[in-house]
Design a protein around this motif. Structure first.
Motif, PDB file in Angstrom:
ATOM      1  N   GLY A 128       0.823  -1.209   0.000  1.00 52.35           N
ATOM      2  CA  GLY A 128       0.000   0.000   0.000  1.00 52.35           C
ATOM      3  C   GLY A 128       0.853   1.252   0.000  1.00 52.35           C
ATOM      4  N   PRO A 129       0.252   2.387  -0.328  1.00 55.04           N
ATOM      5  CA  PRO A 129       1.005   3.639  -0.355  1.00 55.04           C
ATOM      6  C   PRO A 129       1.411   4.083   1.045  1.00 55.04           C
ATOM      7  CG  PRO A 129      -1.319   4.052  -0.782  1.00 55.04           C
ATOM      8  CD  PRO A 129      -1.148   2.568  -0.704  1.00 55.04           C
ATOM      9  N   VAL A 130       2.710   4.350   1.215  1.00 56.43           N
ATOM     10  CA  VAL A 130       3.264   4.710   2.523  1.00 56.43           C
ATOM     11  C   VAL A 130       4.159   5.934   2.375  1.00 56.43           C
ATOM     12  CG1 VAL A 130       4.742   3.945   4.439  1.00 56.43           C
ATOM     13  CG2 VAL A 130       3.230   2.302   3.300  1.00 56.43           C
ATOM     14  N   MET A 131       4.007   6.873   3.304  1.00 60.50           N
ATOM     15  CA  MET A 131       4.917   8.014   3.420  1.00 60.50           C
ATOM     16  C   MET A 131       5.731   7.783   4.686  1.00 60.50           C
ATOM     17  SD  MET A 131       1.989  10.900   2.784  1.00 60.50           S
ATOM     18  CE  MET A 131       0.695   9.858   3.502  1.00 60.50           C
ATOM     19  N   LEU A 132       7.024   7.662   4.547  1.00 60.02           N
ATOM     20  CA  LEU A 132       7.900   7.439   5.696  1.00 60.02           C
ATOM     21  C   LEU A 132       8.569   8.758   6.029  1.00 60.02           C
ATOM     22  CD1 LEU A 132       8.873   5.338   7.680  1.00 60.02           C
ATOM     23  CD2 LEU A 132      10.646   4.697   6.035  1.00 60.02           C
ATOM     24  N   ARG A 133       8.276   9.261   7.215  1.00 61.08           N
ATOM     25  CA  ARG A 133       8.706  10.605   7.604  1.00 61.08           C
ATOM     26  C   ARG A 133       9.639  10.556   8.799  1.00 61.08           C
ATOM     27  NH1 ARG A 133       5.150  15.127  10.144  1.00 61.08           N
ATOM     28  NH2 ARG A 133       6.621  16.823  10.011  1.00 61.08           N
ATOM     29  N   TRP A 134      10.812  11.157   8.648  1.00 56.12           N
ATOM     30  CA  TRP A 134      11.803  11.262   9.722  1.00 56.12           C
ATOM     31  C   TRP A 134      11.509  12.520  10.506  1.00 56.12           C
ATOM     32  CZ3 TRP A 134      14.933   8.292  12.215  1.00 56.12           C
ATOM     33  CH2 TRP A 134      16.002   8.803  12.935  1.00 56.12           C
ATOM     34  N   MET A 135      11.271  12.398  11.823  1.00 54.04           N
ATOM     35  CA  MET A 135      10.851  13.535  12.654  1.00 54.04           C
ATOM     36  C   MET A 135      11.942  14.014  13.600  1.00 54.04           C
ATOM     37  SD  MET A 135       6.825  13.409  12.959  1.00 54.04           S
ATOM     38  CE  MET A 135       6.920  14.473  14.299  1.00 54.04           C
ATOM     39  N   ARG A 136      13.176  13.941  13.152  1.00 52.60           N
ATOM     40  CA  ARG A 136      14.297  14.469  13.923  1.00 52.60           C
ATOM     41  C   ARG A 136      15.227  15.179  12.966  1.00 52.60           C
ATOM     42  NH1 ARG A 136      16.996  10.120  17.899  1.00 52.60           N
ATOM     43  NH2 ARG A 136      18.345  11.862  18.384  1.00 52.60           N
ATOM     44  N   GLY A 137      16.111  15.955  13.501  1.00 57.48           N
ATOM     45  CA  GLY A 137      17.155  16.545  12.682  1.00 57.48           C
ATOM     46  C   GLY A 137      18.184  15.478  12.319  1.00 57.48           C
ATOM     47  N   GLY A 138      19.203  15.889  11.624  1.00 62.26           N
ATOM     48  CA  GLY A 138      20.308  14.974  11.313  1.00 62.26           C
ATOM     49  C   GLY A 138      19.962  13.887  10.320  1.00 62.26           C
ATOM     50  N   GLY A 139      19.144  14.210   9.332  1.00 54.26           N
ATOM     51  CA  GLY A 139      18.772  13.215   8.345  1.00 54.26           C
ATOM     52  C   GLY A 139      19.943  12.651   7.567  1.00 54.26           C
ATOM     53  N   TYR A 140      21.041  13.379   7.520  1.00 56.78           N
ATOM     54  CA  TYR A 140      22.212  12.882   6.805  1.00 56.78           C
ATOM     55  C   TYR A 140      22.747  11.592   7.428  1.00 56.78           C
ATOM     56  CZ  TYR A 140      24.631  15.194  10.638  1.00 56.78           C
ATOM     57  OH  TYR A 140      25.039  15.578  11.888  1.00 56.78           O
ATOM     58  N   THR A 141      22.466  11.358   8.703  1.00 49.55           N
ATOM     59  CA  THR A 141      22.967  10.138   9.361  1.00 49.55           C
ATOM     60  C   THR A 141      22.187   8.897   8.956  1.00 49.55           C
ATOM     61  OG1 THR A 141      21.565  10.420  11.311  1.00 49.55           O
ATOM     62  CG2 THR A 141      23.756  11.451  11.376  1.00 49.55           C
ATOM     63  N   ILE A 142      21.022   9.073   8.349  1.00 44.03           N
ATOM     64  CA  ILE A 142      20.203   7.928   7.933  1.00 44.03           C
ATOM     65  C   ILE A 142      20.015   7.866   6.420  1.00 44.03           C
ATOM     66  CG2 ILE A 142      18.932   7.733  10.122  1.00 44.03           C
ATOM     67  CD1 ILE A 142      16.611   9.215   8.450  1.00 44.03           C
ATOM     68  N   MET A 143      20.765   8.686   5.689  1.00 47.13           N
ATOM     69  CA  MET A 143      20.583   8.747   4.239  1.00 47.13           C
ATOM     70  C   MET A 143      20.783   7.388   3.582  1.00 47.13           C
ATOM     71  SD  MET A 143      22.035  11.620   1.745  1.00 47.13           S
ATOM     72  CE  MET A 143      22.206  11.367   0.018  1.00 47.13           C
ATOM     73  N   GLN A 144      21.765   6.622   4.020  1.00 47.19           N
ATOM     74  CA  GLN A 144      21.991   5.295   3.442  1.00 47.19           C
ATOM     75  C   GLN A 144      20.798   4.382   3.706  1.00 47.19           C
ATOM     76  OE1 GLN A 144      23.435   6.497   6.145  1.00 47.19           O
ATOM     77  NE2 GLN A 144      23.227   4.945   7.715  1.00 47.19           N
ATOM     78  N   ASP A 145      20.174   4.526   4.856  1.00 47.18           N
ATOM     79  CA  ASP A 145      18.986   3.723   5.167  1.00 47.18           C
ATOM     80  C   ASP A 145      17.803   4.145   4.298  1.00 47.18           C
ATOM     81  OD1 ASP A 145      20.166   2.130   7.220  1.00 47.18           O
ATOM     82  OD2 ASP A 145      19.978   3.833   8.586  1.00 47.18           O
TER      83      ASP A 145
END
Length: 195
Positions: free
Chosen positions: A96-113
């Protein structure tokens, strides 16, 4: 019982209602998502960590399956890298359609994920609102396509304007910027695309 709040999605992209569902009170036998859809909601929102549950709760899989069966988009908001992975693995297989939203700063630390999740699950839109290093949005768009990305504000943990600035300053063409800036969300929610 479950908690439902009507929220006005205040952006230029959409002004529809989202239903925030507290997974702590979710009953997998109550047809919650179908009821919300029949009430006119455009999507269900789950916020990990804010209501006492995490993406490790098995009920998340049930909500994802129910949302997929009802053809109702699901937004999952997470604040921890483990929840990011667990949420993707719970919702991705539903199709199904999913929007996955990161709700913290520092998104660069999870870019590979985020890249790995996007490669694994084509039904998941990825929030690039916290990827504030130069060229990050361009890189994500080159790998996944702009139609798979969106900008969430990531409030209250980070400043939403920085992502919009980086999108405007990117080397992406205007159509790619439009998709990331609201077109992909409009497609998922069945709304008119932004100009």
């Amino acid at each position: 019982a479950y908690e439902i709040y009507q929220c006005d999605w205040s952006s230029d992209v959409c002004s529809s209602d989202l239903a925030i569902v507290n997974l702590s009170g979710y009953d997998p036998y109550a047809a919650t998502v179908s009821k919300l859809k029949s009430q006119g909601f455009k999507a269900c929102v789950l916020m990990s960590g804010l209501f006492g549950w995490t993406a490790a709760n098995f009920a998340l899989r049930s909500v994802a399956k129910e949302a997929a069966d009802a053809a109702m988009p699901l937004q999952i908001c997470v604040r921890h890298p483990l929840d990011l992975a667990l949420a993707a693995d719970a919702a991705g297989p539903s199709g199904g359609p999913v929007m996955l939203r990161w709700m913290r700063g520092g998104g660069y630390t999870i870019m590979q994920d985020l890249l790995a999740i996007g490669r694994e699950y084509s039904n998941i839109l990825i929030d690039v609102g916290t990827l504030t290093q130069s060229g990050a949005i361009d890189h994500m768009a080159a790998r996944l396509g702009p139609d798979r990305l969106f900008i969430g504000s990531s409030m209250p943990e980070s400043h939403g304007a920085s992502a919009w600035f980086l999108l405007a300053a990117s080397d992406l063409d205007p159509e790619a910027r439009r998709m990331i800036g609201g077109g992909s969300l409009a497609n998922m929610l069945g709304l008119a695309k932004p100009e």
